[in-house]
Scaffold this motif. Sequence first.
Motif, PDB file in Angstrom:
ATOM      1  N   VAL A   1       0.086  -6.266   8.921  1.00  0.00           N
ATOM      2  CA  VAL A   1      -0.763  -7.062   9.819  1.00  0.00           C
ATOM      3  C   VAL A   1       0.083  -7.705  10.908  1.00  0.00           C
ATOM      4  CG1 VAL A   1      -2.322  -9.047   9.961  1.00  0.00           C
ATOM      5  CG2 VAL A   1      -2.496  -7.468   8.034  1.00  0.00           C
ATOM      6  N   SER A   2       1.254  -8.224  10.504  1.00  0.00           N
ATOM      7  CA  SER A   2       2.155  -8.829  11.479  1.00  0.00           C
ATOM      8  C   SER A   2       2.589  -7.811  12.523  1.00  0.00           C
ATOM      9  CB  SER A   2       3.385  -9.406  10.761  1.00  0.00           C
ATOM     10  OG  SER A   2       4.326  -9.885  11.689  1.00  0.00           O
ATOM     11  N   ASP A   3       2.944  -6.602  12.067  1.00  0.00           N
ATOM     12  CA  ASP A   3       3.396  -5.574  13.003  1.00  0.00           C
ATOM     13  C   ASP A   3       2.280  -5.178  13.963  1.00  0.00           C
ATOM     14  OD1 ASP A   3       5.929  -5.535  11.978  1.00  0.00           O
ATOM     15  OD2 ASP A   3       5.630  -3.747  10.730  1.00  0.00           O
TER      16      ASP A   3
ATOM     17  N   PRO B   1     -10.899  -7.207   1.652  1.00  0.00           N
ATOM     18  CA  PRO B   1     -10.547  -7.012   3.062  1.00  0.00           C
ATOM     19  C   PRO B   1     -11.170  -5.771   3.674  1.00  0.00           C
ATOM     20  CG  PRO B   1      -8.619  -7.635   1.785  1.00  0.00           C
ATOM     21  CD  PRO B   1      -9.711  -7.363   0.801  1.00  0.00           C
ATOM     22  N   ALA B   2     -11.552  -4.779   2.839  1.00  0.00           N
ATOM     23  CA  ALA B   2     -12.146  -3.554   3.370  1.00  0.00           C
ATOM     24  C   ALA B   2     -13.483  -3.832   4.053  1.00  0.00           C
ATOM     25  CB  ALA B   2     -12.329  -2.536   2.251  1.00  0.00           C
TER      26      ALA B   2
ATOM     27  N   VAL C   1      -6.596 -13.779   8.082  1.00  0.00           N
ATOM     28  CA  VAL C   1      -7.400 -12.597   8.388  1.00  0.00           C
ATOM     29  C   VAL C   1      -7.780 -11.824   7.126  1.00  0.00           C
ATOM     30  CG1 VAL C   1      -7.353 -10.326   9.496  1.00  0.00           C
ATOM     31  CG2 VAL C   1      -6.538 -12.328  10.722  1.00  0.00           C
ATOM     32  N   ALA C   2      -6.796 -11.576   6.265  1.00  0.00           N
ATOM     33  CA  ALA C   2      -7.056 -10.727   5.111  1.00  0.00           C
ATOM     34  C   ALA C   2      -6.998 -11.468   3.780  1.00  0.00           C
ATOM     35  CB  ALA C   2      -6.044  -9.573   5.090  1.00  0.00           C
ATOM     36  N   GLY C   3      -6.045 -12.373   3.666  1.00  0.00           N
ATOM     37  CA  GLY C   3      -5.787 -12.981   2.367  1.00  0.00           C
ATOM     38  C   GLY C   3      -6.887 -13.871   1.852  1.00  0.00           C
ATOM     39  N   ARG C   4      -7.785 -14.336   2.707  1.00  0.00           N
ATOM     40  CA  ARG C   4      -8.853 -15.231   2.268  1.00  0.00           C
ATOM     41  C   ARG C   4     -10.158 -14.484   1.969  1.00  0.00           C
ATOM     42  NH1 ARG C   4      -8.036 -20.500   6.276  1.00  0.00           N
ATOM     43  NH2 ARG C   4      -5.907 -20.962   5.639  1.00  0.00           N
ATOM     44  N   HIS C   5     -10.111 -13.184   1.991  1.00  0.00           N
ATOM     45  CA  HIS C   5     -11.308 -12.391   1.730  1.00  0.00           C
ATOM     46  C   HIS C   5     -11.137 -11.637   0.417  1.00  0.00           C
ATOM     47  CE1 HIS C   5     -13.311 -12.941   5.660  1.00  0.00           C
ATOM     48  NE2 HIS C   5     -12.070 -13.141   6.063  1.00  0.00           N
TER      49      HIS C   5
ATOM     50  N   GLY D   1      -6.121  -2.314   3.696  1.00  0.00           N
ATOM     51  CA  GLY D   1      -5.318  -2.906   2.633  1.00  0.00           C
ATOM     52  C   GLY D   1      -3.872  -3.117   3.035  1.00  0.00           C
ATOM     53  N   GLY D   2      -3.623  -3.195   4.343  1.00  0.00           N
ATOM     54  CA  GLY D   2      -2.270  -3.391   4.831  1.00  0.00           C
ATOM     55  C   GLY D   2      -1.632  -4.671   4.309  1.00  0.00           C
TER      56      GLY D   2
END
Length: 261
Positions: free
Chosen positions: A97-99, A46-47, A39-43, A91-92
């Motif tokens: 993200v898991s939570d 992320p914002a 979700v976030a790490g490949r961007h 920027g979590g």
Amino acid sequence: MARWKTASVAAGAVLLLAAMKILPWGFGFAGGKYLYETVAGRHDDPALLTTAQVSEHLQNQDFQIFKAIKQEFPDDYDAVVQKITTVARSGGSREDVSDASRVSVADLRKKYAPLLLSAPERSAMEALGAQLDMLNHVMAKQPSATCNRYVREGPSAIEAPDQAFMMNLDRIGATLFHAFGAARNSGLPATAASDEDWSMLASALAKAGATQDEMKAIAEPNPESAELCPIFAKLYAAALSLQGEPGRHVKATLLYEIARN
């Protein structure tokens, strides 16, 4: 059979399930490292993530739970995606993200758990069968002490879960959400297992060769027992063997007790 009174069957089964923690949402399911990276790490930024991008990532992963939520409860799915997107945009961290994933799915599970008492036979069979398959997998792969700890503490008891474990965990979550949806649309009355239904479960356990000690362990549950895994496996297998409305009542009630914890 004389030592296993009907009331003890009902109370024991419910108390055993209350002690059990083997639930996918207890693991931050479909969250953690994999969800964060997809979700976030490949961007690069992320914002700039959109809900459409997050949804695409969730739907393209190997796990099925989010697909099940989207199919059965599309409005709830959109709300979950929005929560995850908001956390990722801010920027979590991976844990954040898991939570967001874990809490959102757990909230839905609690919201829809009462529906399970109206679950039709087929969906109840699939959901309870997923629980049994996971238990059999853990019993086959882990020492008995680890398996019993898994029942008491949840998936965190497994130090290095393999892919088969994760897929079984996913199936537990997906089949439960499909059962929620099927129950909502079934038109069946919300009926908990009766004394007569529990008595049939006791007979099925005895017929399957459960020992008096094992039957007593269910009737008088002890979370510190060293035999929790085989006890649960026999309980689930006996419930799955029951036919007709009594069988549906028992399966649905067991699933409800699992899901509402």
